[in-house]
Scaffold this active site. Structure first.
Site, PDB file in Angstrom:
ATOM      1  N   GLY A  25       0.815  -1.208   0.000  1.00 33.57           N
ATOM      2  CA  GLY A  25       0.000   0.000   0.000  1.00 33.57           C
ATOM      3  C   GLY A  25       0.849   1.258   0.000  1.00 33.57           C
ATOM      4  N   LEU A  27       1.141   3.707   2.224  1.00 32.87           N
ATOM      5  CA  LEU A  27       1.874   3.951   3.463  1.00 32.87           C
ATOM      6  C   LEU A  27       2.942   2.890   3.704  1.00 32.87           C
ATOM      7  CD1 LEU A  27      -0.872   5.162   5.975  1.00 32.87           C
ATOM      8  CD2 LEU A  27       0.875   6.519   4.815  1.00 32.87           C
ATOM      9  N   TYR A  76      -8.465  -1.438   4.696  1.00 35.27           N
ATOM     10  CA  TYR A  76      -9.420  -1.258   3.602  1.00 35.27           C
ATOM     11  C   TYR A  76      -9.560   0.237   3.343  1.00 35.27           C
ATOM     12  CZ  TYR A  76     -13.762  -2.139   0.954  1.00 35.27           C
ATOM     13  OH  TYR A  76     -14.728  -2.237  -0.021  1.00 35.27           O
ATOM     14  N   THR A 116      -8.351   8.400  10.112  1.00 32.45           N
ATOM     15  CA  THR A 116      -8.755   9.260   8.999  1.00 32.45           C
ATOM     16  C   THR A 116      -9.539  10.476   9.477  1.00 32.45           C
ATOM     17  OG1 THR A 116     -10.168   9.285   7.017  1.00 32.45           O
ATOM     18  CG2 THR A 116     -10.798   7.786   8.751  1.00 32.45           C
ATOM     19  N   ASP A 117      -9.541  11.507   8.641  1.00 26.05           N
ATOM     20  CA  ASP A 117     -10.393  12.671   8.883  1.00 26.05           C
ATOM     21  C   ASP A 117     -11.874  12.323   8.767  1.00 26.05           C
ATOM     22  OD1 ASP A 117      -9.947  12.202   6.123  1.00 26.05           O
ATOM     23  OD2 ASP A 117     -10.582  14.228   5.611  1.00 26.05           O
ATOM     24  N   TYR A 140     -16.724   3.503   6.060  1.00 28.86           N
ATOM     25  CA  TYR A 140     -15.273   3.559   6.181  1.00 28.86           C
ATOM     26  C   TYR A 140     -14.856   4.359   7.421  1.00 28.86           C
ATOM     27  CZ  TYR A 140     -10.470   4.969   5.298  1.00 28.86           C
ATOM     28  OH  TYR A 140      -9.129   5.230   5.433  1.00 28.86           O
ATOM     29  N   LYS A 144     -12.981   3.029  11.009  1.00 32.11           N
ATOM     30  CA  LYS A 144     -11.754   3.603  11.557  1.00 32.11           C
ATOM     31  C   LYS A 144     -11.966   4.151  12.963  1.00 32.11           C
ATOM     32  CE  LYS A 144      -8.497   3.214   8.395  1.00 32.11           C
ATOM     33  NZ  LYS A 144      -7.211   2.527   8.710  1.00 32.11           N
TER      34      LYS A 144
END
Length: 305
Positions: A25, A27, A76, A116-117, A140, A144
């Site tokens: 990925g 990152l 994901y 995540t934001d 999503y 998270k």
């Protein structure tokens, strides 16, 4: 195991390594590159080598490599597909992160994982800080948010980094790459003009997150480049920074894209600990320099990131 191990000047491990999940990925690749440039021994595992939602697989990997810390760069990432692929999204984002945290807690290992934001609903007008109430609008983001809660419940010393809209010249899976490719091809490019974000240059994110891990920081941190904009504004900034004509950037409302997942109107991030990353303009300039270096006949091992 399918993996890649490396150290500065030596392909064999001579001290306890970092263990990095999500080898293929954005990152994972970035951490692999940065660890190599910084002389940090690391083992980077792909999904075939380490399914993070399998407790037995985690135990085997940790027992095999005996790392001093784990960086979870797996997960994901398909925001719209998650709306109908709930089981896989929660398995990879929530269950996997929780199992890693439990295994690290048992072995007294440090853990860095990413959020995540999109854990925020966008209702407030100002950028979100770490202590602001999180309420996700889509599957999503919810996966998270649940991961954050599960990780910190099992391992309070874990480092959880929330970030946003990242871009890098090190791979093509990002917004800035796509807008520049379209503009260079003379094609129009549509972007949302009513969603406020905090774009993040991946090398800045990875280097700073690694610094925090080495400093044994814990809890939730917001890491983005300093600056907020809409997606359409980011497209114009990137195109103009590259010396291109921004006339082909088409600003549209988010509703025009027909996305399955709802997006917050404002998901800009700031940190109570201070903005540790440089400004967005700096990130875009270094993106473009790395892009040129990578396209050169003999790209250097060390790039500007």
């Amino acid at each position: 195991m399918h993996s890649a191990s490396f150290s500065a000047g030596n392909s064999s491990l001579t001290s306890p390594p970092l263990l990095i999940t999500g080898c293929h990925g954005t990152l994972g690749r970035a951490f692999r590159r940065v660890c190599h440039l910084r002389g940090l021994e690391a083992v980077c595992l792909d999904r075939a080598a380490l399914d993070i939602a399998d407790a037995a697989a985690i135990a085997r990997a940790l027992d095999c490599y005996q790392p001093w810390a784990v960086i979870n760069a797996a997960g994901y990432v398909r925001v719209d597909e998650a709306e109908t692929d709930l089981a896989r999204c929660y398995r990879e984002n929530t269950i996997g992160a929780a199992l890693l945290a439990q295994a690290c807690a048992t072995r007294r290992l440090q853990l860095l994982t990413f959020s995540t934001d999109l854990v925020f609903d966008g209702a407030q007008p100002q950028p979100y800080q770490e202590t602001d109430r999180a309420r996700a609008l889509n599957i999503y983001g919810h996966s998270k948010l649940r991961a954050e809660q599960a990780v910190l419940a099992r391992l309070p010393a874990a480092l959880v980094v929330r970030t946003s809209a990242f871009f890098s010249a090190w791979d093509a899976h990002n917004f800035v790459h796509h807008v520049l490719a379209a503009t260079r091809a003379g094609q129009p490019f549509a972007a949302a003009d009513d969603l406020i974000i905090s774009p993040t240059y991946v090398p800045d994110l990875v280097n700073t997150a690694l610094d925090l891990l080495l400093d044994e920081e814990r809890g939730i941190w917001h890491l983005t480049n300093d600056g907020t904009c809409t997606w359409a504004e980011l497209a114009r900034y990137a195109v103009r920074a590259a010396g291109l004509d921004a006339a082909g950037i088409e600003a549209r409302p988010a509703a025009a894209f027909g996305w399955a997942a709802a997006r917050p109107a404002n998901s800009a991030l700031r940190s109570r600990q201070g903005m540790l990353l440089p400004g967005l303009e700096s990130g875009l300039q270094r993106y473009l320099l790395d892009e040129r270096l990578l396209q050169s006949p003999n790209p250097p091992a060390a790039l500007t990131g």
